[in-house]
Design a protein around this motif. Structure first.
Motif, PDB file in Angstrom:
ATOM      1  N   TYR A 112       0.822  -1.209   0.000  1.00 57.30           N
ATOM      2  CA  TYR A 112       0.000   0.000   0.000  1.00 57.30           C
ATOM      3  C   TYR A 112       0.860   1.265   0.000  1.00 57.30           C
ATOM      4  O   TYR A 112       0.513   2.250  -0.648  1.00 57.30           O
ATOM      5  N   PHE A 113       1.964   1.234   0.721  1.00 57.02           N
ATOM      6  CA  PHE A 113       2.845   2.395   0.751  1.00 57.02           C
ATOM      7  C   PHE A 113       3.437   2.652  -0.633  1.00 57.02           C
ATOM      8  O   PHE A 113       3.473   3.800  -1.102  1.00 57.02           O
ATOM      9  N   THR A 114       3.869   1.590  -1.298  1.00 50.87           N
ATOM     10  CA  THR A 114       4.428   1.726  -2.645  1.00 50.87           C
ATOM     11  C   THR A 114       3.379   2.261  -3.614  1.00 50.87           C
ATOM     12  O   THR A 114       3.646   3.191  -4.387  1.00 50.87           O
ATOM     13  N   GLU A 115       2.181   1.695  -3.571  1.00 57.10           N
ATOM     14  CA  GLU A 115       1.112   2.153  -4.451  1.00 57.10           C
ATOM     15  C   GLU A 115       0.706   3.594  -4.130  1.00 57.10           C
ATOM     16  O   GLU A 115       0.361   4.350  -5.041  1.00 57.10           O
ATOM     17  N   ALA A 116       0.752   3.975  -2.863  1.00 50.71           N
ATOM     18  CA  ALA A 116       0.427   5.355  -2.485  1.00 50.71           C
ATOM     19  C   ALA A 116       1.442   6.328  -3.065  1.00 50.71           C
ATOM     20  O   ALA A 116       1.075   7.413  -3.540  1.00 50.71           O
ATOM     21  N   LEU A 117       2.711   5.957  -3.043  1.00 51.78           N
ATOM     22  CA  LEU A 117       3.732   6.822  -3.640  1.00 51.78           C
ATOM     23  C   LEU A 117       3.556   6.921  -5.155  1.00 51.78           C
ATOM     24  O   LEU A 117       3.749   8.000  -5.735  1.00 51.78           O
ATOM     25  N   ILE A 118       3.191   5.809  -5.779  1.00 55.37           N
ATOM     26  CA  ILE A 118       2.940   5.838  -7.225  1.00 55.37           C
ATOM     27  C   ILE A 118       1.753   6.756  -7.528  1.00 55.37           C
ATOM     28  O   ILE A 118       1.800   7.557  -8.469  1.00 55.37           O
ATOM     29  N   MET A 119       0.692   6.660  -6.715  1.00 57.83           N
ATOM     30  CA  MET A 119      -0.465   7.533  -6.914  1.00 57.83           C
ATOM     31  C   MET A 119      -0.084   8.992  -6.705  1.00 57.83           C
ATOM     32  O   MET A 119      -0.500   9.865  -7.474  1.00 57.83           O
ATOM     33  N   GLU A 120       0.720   9.260  -5.685  1.00 56.12           N
ATOM     34  CA  GLU A 120       1.167  10.637  -5.424  1.00 56.12           C
ATOM     35  C   GLU A 120       1.973  11.170  -6.604  1.00 56.12           C
ATOM     36  O   GLU A 120       1.818  12.324  -7.004  1.00 56.12           O
ATOM     37  N   ALA A 121       2.825  10.328  -7.171  1.00 56.50           N
ATOM     38  CA  ALA A 121       3.614  10.745  -8.333  1.00 56.50           C
ATOM     39  C   ALA A 121       2.710  11.028  -9.534  1.00 56.50           C
ATOM     40  O   ALA A 121       2.941  11.992 -10.275  1.00 56.50           O
ATOM     41  N   ASN A 122       1.685  10.221  -9.724  1.00 58.25           N
ATOM     42  CA  ASN A 122       0.748  10.462 -10.825  1.00 58.25           C
ATOM     43  C   ASN A 122      -0.036  11.748 -10.613  1.00 58.25           C
ATOM     44  O   ASN A 122      -0.279  12.485 -11.569  1.00 58.25           O
ATOM     45  N   ILE A 123      -0.433  12.017  -9.385  1.00 57.82           N
ATOM     46  CA  ILE A 123      -1.155  13.256  -9.079  1.00 57.82           C
ATOM     47  C   ILE A 123      -0.277  14.471  -9.377  1.00 57.82           C
ATOM     48  O   ILE A 123      -0.739  15.466  -9.932  1.00 57.82           O
ATOM     49  N   GLN A 124       1.005  14.374  -9.020  1.00 59.58           N
ATOM     50  CA  GLN A 124       1.934  15.483  -9.241  1.00 59.58           C
ATOM     51  C   GLN A 124       2.502  15.493 -10.656  1.00 59.58           C
ATOM     52  O   GLN A 124       3.348  16.319 -10.975  1.00 59.58           O
ATOM     53  N   GLU A 125       2.066  14.554 -11.484  1.00 60.42           N
ATOM     54  CA  GLU A 125       2.559  14.400 -12.851  1.00 60.42           C
ATOM     55  C   GLU A 125       4.073  14.196 -12.889  1.00 60.42           C
ATOM     56  O   GLU A 125       4.785  14.752 -13.718  1.00 60.42           O
ATOM     57  N   LYS A 126       4.558  13.379 -11.959  1.00 55.44           N
ATOM     58  CA  LYS A 126       5.975  13.009 -11.885  1.00 55.44           C
ATOM     59  C   LYS A 126       6.100  11.484 -11.848  1.00 55.44           C
ATOM     60  O   LYS A 126       6.849  10.930 -11.060  1.00 55.44           O
ATOM     61  N   SER A 127       5.354  10.823 -12.697  1.00 57.28           N
ATOM     62  CA  SER A 127       5.304   9.364 -12.655  1.00 57.28           C
ATOM     63  C   SER A 127       6.646   8.714 -12.963  1.00 57.28           C
ATOM     64  O   SER A 127       6.877   7.558 -12.596  1.00 57.28           O
ATOM     65  N   ALA A 128       7.545   9.424 -13.610  1.00 57.61           N
ATOM     66  CA  ALA A 128       8.870   8.858 -13.889  1.00 57.61           C
ATOM     67  C   ALA A 128       9.644   8.584 -12.600  1.00 57.61           C
ATOM     68  O   ALA A 128      10.490   7.691 -12.563  1.00 57.61           O
ATOM     69  N   ALA A 129       9.331   9.325 -11.541  1.00 57.22           N
ATOM     70  CA  ALA A 129      10.039   9.140 -10.269  1.00 57.22           C
ATOM     71  C   ALA A 129       9.747   7.792  -9.640  1.00 57.22           C
ATOM     72  O   ALA A 129      10.565   7.269  -8.881  1.00 57.22           O
ATOM     73  N   THR A 130       8.604   7.204  -9.952  1.00 57.65           N
ATOM     74  CA  THR A 130       8.209   5.935  -9.334  1.00 57.65           C
ATOM     75  C   THR A 130       8.059   4.824 -10.367  1.00 57.65           C
ATOM     76  O   THR A 130       7.360   3.846 -10.134  1.00 57.65           O
ATOM     77  N   VAL A 177      12.985   4.457  -2.657  1.00 56.53           N
ATOM     78  CA  VAL A 177      11.850   5.252  -2.194  1.00 56.53           C
ATOM     79  C   VAL A 177      12.317   6.616  -1.700  1.00 56.53           C
ATOM     80  O   VAL A 177      11.708   7.642  -2.007  1.00 56.53           O
ATOM     81  N   TYR A 178      13.402   6.653  -0.957  1.00 55.58           N
ATOM     82  CA  TYR A 178      13.885   7.926  -0.430  1.00 55.58           C
ATOM     83  C   TYR A 178      14.302   8.868  -1.555  1.00 55.58           C
ATOM     84  O   TYR A 178      13.925  10.051  -1.546  1.00 55.58           O
ATOM     85  N   SER A 179      15.040   8.359  -2.520  1.00 54.90           N
ATOM     86  CA  SER A 179      15.486   9.243  -3.602  1.00 54.90           C
ATOM     87  C   SER A 179      14.312   9.719  -4.449  1.00 54.90           C
ATOM     88  O   SER A 179      14.284  10.873  -4.878  1.00 54.90           O
ATOM     89  N   SER A 180      13.329   8.872  -4.663  1.00 59.64           N
ATOM     90  CA  SER A 180      12.149   9.295  -5.427  1.00 59.64           C
ATOM     91  C   SER A 180      11.271  10.244  -4.627  1.00 59.64           C
ATOM     92  O   SER A 180      10.695  11.177  -5.188  1.00 59.64           O
ATOM     93  N   SER A 181      11.174  10.013  -3.326  1.00 58.03           N
ATOM     94  CA  SER A 181      10.336  10.900  -2.517  1.00 58.03           C
ATOM     95  C   SER A 181      10.943  12.295  -2.432  1.00 58.03           C
ATOM     96  O   SER A 181      10.208  13.268  -2.258  1.00 58.03           O
ATOM     97  N   ARG A 182      12.237  12.384  -2.548  1.00 65.43           N
ATOM     98  CA  ARG A 182      12.852  13.720  -2.590  1.00 65.43           C
ATOM     99  C   ARG A 182      12.354  14.486  -3.800  1.00 65.43           C
ATOM    100  O   ARG A 182      12.124  15.694  -3.729  1.00 65.43           O
ATOM    101  N   GLN A 183      12.182  13.772  -4.925  1.00 64.30           N
ATOM    102  CA  GLN A 183      11.652  14.436  -6.133  1.00 64.30           C
ATOM    103  C   GLN A 183      10.190  14.827  -5.933  1.00 64.30           C
ATOM    104  O   GLN A 183       9.751  15.845  -6.443  1.00 64.30           O
ATOM    105  N   LEU A 184       9.462  13.998  -5.194  1.00 59.02           N
ATOM    106  CA  LEU A 184       8.030  14.273  -5.012  1.00 59.02           C
ATOM    107  C   LEU A 184       7.766  15.375  -4.004  1.00 59.02           C
ATOM    108  O   LEU A 184       6.813  16.149  -4.172  1.00 59.02           O
ATOM    109  N   TYR A 185       8.589  15.464  -2.951  1.00 56.37           N
ATOM    110  CA  TYR A 185       8.237  16.348  -1.849  1.00 56.37           C
ATOM    111  C   TYR A 185       9.189  17.528  -1.656  1.00 56.37           C
ATOM    112  O   TYR A 185       8.921  18.386  -0.848  1.00 56.37           O
ATOM    113  N   GLU A 186      10.282  17.576  -2.397  1.00 54.11           N
ATOM    114  CA  GLU A 186      11.211  18.675  -2.178  1.00 54.11           C
ATOM    115  C   GLU A 186      11.387  19.582  -3.371  1.00 54.11           C
ATOM    116  O   GLU A 186      12.140  20.534  -3.326  1.00 54.11           O
ATOM    117  N   ASP A 187      10.749  19.263  -4.472  1.00 50.80           N
ATOM    118  CA  ASP A 187      10.858  20.145  -5.652  1.00 50.80           C
ATOM    119  C   ASP A 187       9.917  21.313  -5.550  1.00 50.80           C
ATOM    120  O   ASP A 187       8.925  21.306  -4.937  1.00 50.80           O
TER     121      ASP A 187
END
Length: 187
Positions: A112-130, A177-187
């Motif tokens: 669920y955590f992995t899928e949640a991050l994928i959904m978050e990336a899709n919402i932010q239009e950064k699906s390449a990160a996940t 996950v950490y490196s991708s989450s930096r793209q999702l939450y720190e940009d």
């Protein structure tokens, strides 16, 4: 306010990843009839809950992951209670059951955590990160499950080697996950 959200998300992701690392590993030590997991699942799930409850508002899958983390904490406490009881002849079976309980919640939570991050990336239009998250999760969950099935009840040289492989998979998952989450939450 945006900087505070980024700091909170980074802190929460770090808590969750440390918790995932702890629940992925299994080092049981026996003192008399009591079995203790050195990489305690209760501590791992507690760290996950501390991080996950603040992320539950982000999307529906983070909410599911948060609920599973709370259930996992309760289940890991129940598993520890099972390990403290003197089961006499059934001790090995009860150890396997207690480990199985936490393995199930570890796999469900990471899914669920992995899928949640994928959904978050899709919402932010950064699906390449996940992009490779599902495969990374599959490798981690397969390693956790194989370790439980093959070597869950005893500590041998083989189980230590498998534990090392699980540790490497967990580190890889956490790093990805950490490196991708930096793209999702720190940009």
């Amino acid at each position: 306010m945006e900087d505070f959200n980024n700091i909170m998300n980074k802190k929460n992701i770090i808590l969750i990843l440390i918790g995932i690392f702890l629940i992925s590993l299994r080092f049981n030590v026996t003192f008399g009839h009591i079995n203790i997991d050195i990489t305690n699942d209760c501590v791992g799930f507690l760290l996950i809950v501390l991080g996950a409850v603040h992320m539950m508002h982000r999307n529906s899958l983070f909410k599911k992951a948060g609920i599973v983390s709370i259930a996992g904490l309760i289940a890991s406490i129940a598993a520890q209670v099972i390990n403290f009881i003197n089961w006499q002849d059934a001790a090995c079976t009860m150890l396997s059951i207690s480990m199985g309980i936490t393995v199930i919640f570890a796999i469900y939570y990471t899914y669920y955590f992995t899928e949640a991050l994928i959904m978050e990336a899709n919402i932010q239009e950064k699906s390449a990160a996940t992009r490779n998250f599902q495969m990374t999760w599959l490798i981690l969950s397969a390693a956790i499950f194989v370790h439980f099935m093959a070597f869950g009840a005893s500590i041998t040289l083989y189980s230590i080697l498998v534990e090392a492989v699980v540790g490497i998979c967990a580190i890889y998952y956490c790093f990805s996950v950490y490196s991708s989450s930096r793209q999702l939450y720190e940009d």
